[in-house]
Design a protein around this motif. Sequence first.
Motif, PDB file in Angstrom:
ATOM      1  N   THR A 109       0.807  -1.275   0.086  1.00  0.00           N
ATOM      2  CA  THR A 109      -0.045   0.076  -0.028  1.00  0.00           C
ATOM      3  C   THR A 109       0.979   1.342  -0.123  1.00  0.00           C
ATOM      4  O   THR A 109       0.499   2.326  -0.816  1.00  0.00           O
ATOM      5  CB  THR A 109      -0.939   0.003   1.257  1.00  0.00           C
ATOM      6  N   ILE A 153       2.367   1.607  -3.679  1.00  0.00           N
ATOM      7  CA  ILE A 153       1.482   1.899  -4.589  1.00  0.00           C
ATOM      8  C   ILE A 153       0.862   3.238  -4.552  1.00  0.00           C
ATOM      9  O   ILE A 153       0.660   4.098  -5.321  1.00  0.00           O
ATOM     10  CB  ILE A 153       0.136   0.583  -4.672  1.00  0.00           C
ATOM     11  N   GLN A 154       0.381   3.546  -3.296  1.00  0.00           N
ATOM     12  CA  GLN A 154      -0.063   4.972  -3.063  1.00  0.00           C
ATOM     13  C   GLN A 154       0.594   6.035  -2.755  1.00  0.00           C
ATOM     14  O   GLN A 154       0.240   7.073  -2.549  1.00  0.00           O
ATOM     15  CB  GLN A 154      -1.272   4.714  -1.723  1.00  0.00           C
ATOM     16  N   ASP A 155       1.872   5.792  -2.330  1.00  0.00           N
ATOM     17  CA  ASP A 155       3.068   6.497  -1.868  1.00  0.00           C
ATOM     18  C   ASP A 155       2.356   7.337  -0.796  1.00  0.00           C
ATOM     19  O   ASP A 155       2.683   8.785  -0.871  1.00  0.00           O
ATOM     20  CB  ASP A 155       3.489   7.416  -3.254  1.00  0.00           C
ATOM     21  N   SER A 156       1.560   7.274   0.005  1.00  0.00           N
ATOM     22  CA  SER A 156       1.223   7.910   1.233  1.00  0.00           C
ATOM     23  C   SER A 156       0.964   6.897   2.423  1.00  0.00           C
ATOM     24  O   SER A 156       0.877   5.442   2.072  1.00  0.00           O
ATOM     25  CB  SER A 156       0.205   8.643   0.865  1.00  0.00           C
ATOM     26  N   SER A 157       0.871   7.257   3.566  1.00  0.00           N
ATOM     27  CA  SER A 157       0.619   6.414   4.755  1.00  0.00           C
ATOM     28  C   SER A 157      -0.863   6.503   5.157  1.00  0.00           C
ATOM     29  O   SER A 157      -1.121   5.894   6.153  1.00  0.00           O
ATOM     30  CB  SER A 157       1.524   6.640   5.857  1.00  0.00           C
ATOM     31  N   ASP A 158      -1.641   6.922   4.337  1.00  0.00           N
ATOM     32  CA  ASP A 158      -3.267   7.075   4.779  1.00  0.00           C
ATOM     33  C   ASP A 158      -3.669   5.809   5.050  1.00  0.00           C
ATOM     34  O   ASP A 158      -4.433   5.874   6.068  1.00  0.00           O
ATOM     35  CB  ASP A 158      -3.713   8.152   3.663  1.00  0.00           C
ATOM     36  N   ASN A 159      -3.769   4.783   4.220  1.00  0.00           N
ATOM     37  CA  ASN A 159      -4.447   3.517   4.508  1.00  0.00           C
ATOM     38  C   ASN A 159      -3.525   2.474   5.201  1.00  0.00           C
ATOM     39  O   ASN A 159      -3.745   1.161   4.762  1.00  0.00           O
ATOM     40  CB  ASN A 159      -5.109   3.075   3.187  1.00  0.00           C
TER      41      ASN A 159
END
Length: 124
Positions: free
Chosen positions: A74, A77-83
């Motif tokens: 995650t 792929i998303q390049d963030s730590s939101d999920n």
Amino acid sequence: MPYRKFSLIFPACLAVAACTNVGANYVPIVDGPVGPNYQSDLANCQALARTQGTVDGRTAGAAAVGAAGAAATTAIIQDSSDNLGRAAAAGALVGAGASAINNTQNQEVIVRNCMRGRGYNVVG
């Protein structure tokens, strides 16, 4: 929403493990006559299979690997730590569920092999 879908996997796996003819409760198909000791032999073999639990130390390890893998995927792929938390929880459920199913299958193998060892012609 994706978390809710994955949160159904683990309880479903446990429900499968609790079914009547799976895991340590497995009753093999025997070709040929069965003797008077069949029920006793079957009960002893099932008890032997129960010594390997459905959930064990490997299940915790599989949950950890699933959590780490899902969180890392995650993050990449998303390049963030939101999920990350949701992904880790879903990965842990999938990993633990897969391990529980594998342990259930191993219990069936134990019952089959035990019954064969007692002289029964187990075909399934």
